[in-house]
Design an enzyme around this catalytic site. Structure first.
Site, PDB file in Angstrom:
ATOM      1  N   ASP A  47      37.631  64.249   7.417  1.00 50.24           N
ATOM      2  CA  ASP A  47      36.988  63.310   6.328  1.00 50.24           C
ATOM      3  C   ASP A  47      35.782  64.192   5.761  1.00 50.24           C
ATOM      4  OD1 ASP A  47      36.331  60.262   4.829  1.00 50.24           O
ATOM      5  OD2 ASP A  47      34.442  61.612   5.460  1.00 50.24           O
ATOM      6  N   TYR A  52      29.092  67.280   0.579  1.00 50.69           N
ATOM      7  CA  TYR A  52      28.905  67.876   2.032  1.00 50.69           C
ATOM      8  C   TYR A  52      28.751  69.227   1.704  1.00 50.69           C
ATOM      9  CZ  TYR A  52      30.468  63.215   3.765  1.00 50.69           C
ATOM     10  OH  TYR A  52      30.839  61.995   4.118  1.00 50.69           O
ATOM     11  N   LYS A  77      35.842  62.977  -1.278  1.00 52.32           N
ATOM     12  CA  LYS A  77      35.210  61.892  -2.222  1.00 52.32           C
ATOM     13  C   LYS A  77      34.546  62.479  -3.339  1.00 52.32           C
ATOM     14  CE  LYS A  77      33.748  59.919   2.260  1.00 52.32           C
ATOM     15  NZ  LYS A  77      33.520  61.480   3.099  1.00 52.32           N
ATOM     16  N   LEU A 192      28.858  55.356  15.519  1.00 54.17           N
ATOM     17  CA  LEU A 192      27.876  55.289  16.505  1.00 54.17           C
ATOM     18  C   LEU A 192      26.684  55.036  16.142  1.00 54.17           C
ATOM     19  CD1 LEU A 192      29.496  58.237  18.268  1.00 54.17           C
ATOM     20  CD2 LEU A 192      29.951  55.779  18.681  1.00 54.17           C
ATOM     21  N   ILE A 230      35.284  57.580  12.003  1.00 57.66           N
ATOM     22  CA  ILE A 230      35.135  59.039  11.751  1.00 57.66           C
ATOM     23  C   ILE A 230      33.738  59.648  12.316  1.00 57.66           C
ATOM     24  CG2 ILE A 230      36.886  59.280   9.922  1.00 57.66           C
ATOM     25  CD1 ILE A 230      34.420  58.613   7.802  1.00 57.66           C
ATOM     26  N   LYS A 232      31.102  61.748  13.343  1.00 62.38           N
ATOM     27  CA  LYS A 232      31.002  63.215  13.171  1.00 62.38           C
ATOM     28  C   LYS A 232      30.390  63.759  14.465  1.00 62.38           C
ATOM     29  CE  LYS A 232      27.675  66.491  11.957  1.00 62.38           C
ATOM     30  NZ  LYS A 232      26.368  66.943  12.467  1.00 62.38           N
ATOM     31  N   ARG A 238      32.337  66.753  22.669  1.00 64.00           N
ATOM     32  CA  ARG A 238      32.081  65.330  22.232  1.00 64.00           C
ATOM     33  C   ARG A 238      33.307  65.183  21.513  1.00 64.00           C
ATOM     34  NH1 ARG A 238      25.773  65.254  21.234  1.00 64.00           N
ATOM     35  NH2 ARG A 238      25.085  64.605  23.085  1.00 64.00           N
ATOM     36  N   ASN A 242      35.335  61.838  22.149  1.00 61.28           N
ATOM     37  CA  ASN A 242      35.413  60.734  21.179  1.00 61.28           C
ATOM     38  C   ASN A 242      36.891  60.596  20.891  1.00 61.28           C
ATOM     39  OD1 ASN A 242      32.769  60.702  20.988  1.00 61.28           O
ATOM     40  ND2 ASN A 242      32.669  61.827  18.942  1.00 61.28           N
TER      41      ASN A 242
END
Length: 276
Positions: A47, A52, A77, A192, A230, A232, A238, A242
């Protein structure tokens, strides 16, 4: 062996992985390595977004991954400044160019920006991208029930996804109910709580009972609720942690205890009714 991630079926019939890698605030230079590590670990959904600034890095990682393009689910997006008929098409073309792709699996309106009054016109352009085959599925992000209802009433096309801020301390029950009424998949950004969930004593206690981390418990809560999450991270350990969610289950009592964490004032991001 890479983890096999389950999928959810979108309202257009297409499957979407239930867990993906978010790359918000990931520096362009580091993006190919981090996304490549995630793909090697079993992630199949990535994503990103125009704002970004790392779409090109995502595209490079995809090209270097060594797996078929159709095995990956790529989301990007449209940024707020590009809403409107002409701006939307220019921005979409630019995103595809940066990604080095001829289509994306999911294209989202990033924020409704209701004061600008352009999100319905913008949505109609996304519908055209889908008809052209350049966006396999189309959806929105940060839309409220009122924004969703206006889109659907004025175009007859229901978004497949609404990507929203959602974590155990901000559970958005009313918005999720609206999604359920329309058959829209709930996708969680900041699942999170930007790391704040990791210090919660309820999540920590459940984690100890399962021999897991608080992050794994929080993400498992998303999965069992039927959301797409999603998270990050730019930390290789991690990335692996995850995705290790599919060999344990939270009990009904544990899910109920996490439900009590909800706080109406726990929003971390902007208010969709005024942002943009």
């Amino acid at each position: 062996m890479p983890v096999r991630i389950p999928t959810l079926t979108l309202n257009d019939g297409r499957p979407m992985p239930q867990l993906g890698l978010g790359v918000y605030q990931l520096e362009e230079a580091r993006t190919p390595d981090i996304v490549g590590r995630a793909i090697a670990a079993g992630y199949r959904a990535i994503d990103t977004a125009a704002i970004y600034g790392n779409e090109a890095g995502v595209g490079r990682a995809i090209r270097e991954a060594g797996i078929p393009r159709d095995d990956l689910f790529v989301t990007t997006k449209l940024w707020n400044d590009d809403q409107g008929l002409d701006g939307t098409r220019r921005a979409f073309d630019a995103s595809l160019t940066r990604l080095g792709l001829d289509r994306v699996d999911l294209y989202l309106i990033h924020w409704p920006c209701p004061d600008r009054g352009l999100f319905v016109e913008t949505w109609k352009e996304l519908i055209r991208f889908r008809e052209e085959g350049r966006a396999s599925s189309i959806g929105v992000s940060n839309f409220t029930p009122a924004h969703l209802q206006r889109l659907i009433s004025e175009t007859g096309v229901v978004p497949v996804v609404n990507q929203i801020e959602l974590h155990p301390h901000f559970q958005q029950a009313a918005l999720r109910d609206a999604h359920a009424r329309h058959g829209i998949v709930t996708e969680s950004w900041s699942p999170l709580g930007q790391g704040r969930e990791l210090a919660d004593p309820v999540l920590a206690g459940i984690a100890r009972a399962h021999g897991r981390s608080p992050a794994q418990v929080a993400l498992r809560w998303h999965v069992q609720n039927g959301f797409v999450a999603i998270p990050k991270t730019a930390t290789p350990a991690r990335i692996a942690e995850n995705v290790a969610l599919f060999d344990f289950t939270l009990s009904p009592d544990e899910m109920a205890r996490i439900a009590t964490l909800d706080r109406p004032d726990a929003r971390l991001g902007p208010d969709p009714d005024s942002f943009g």
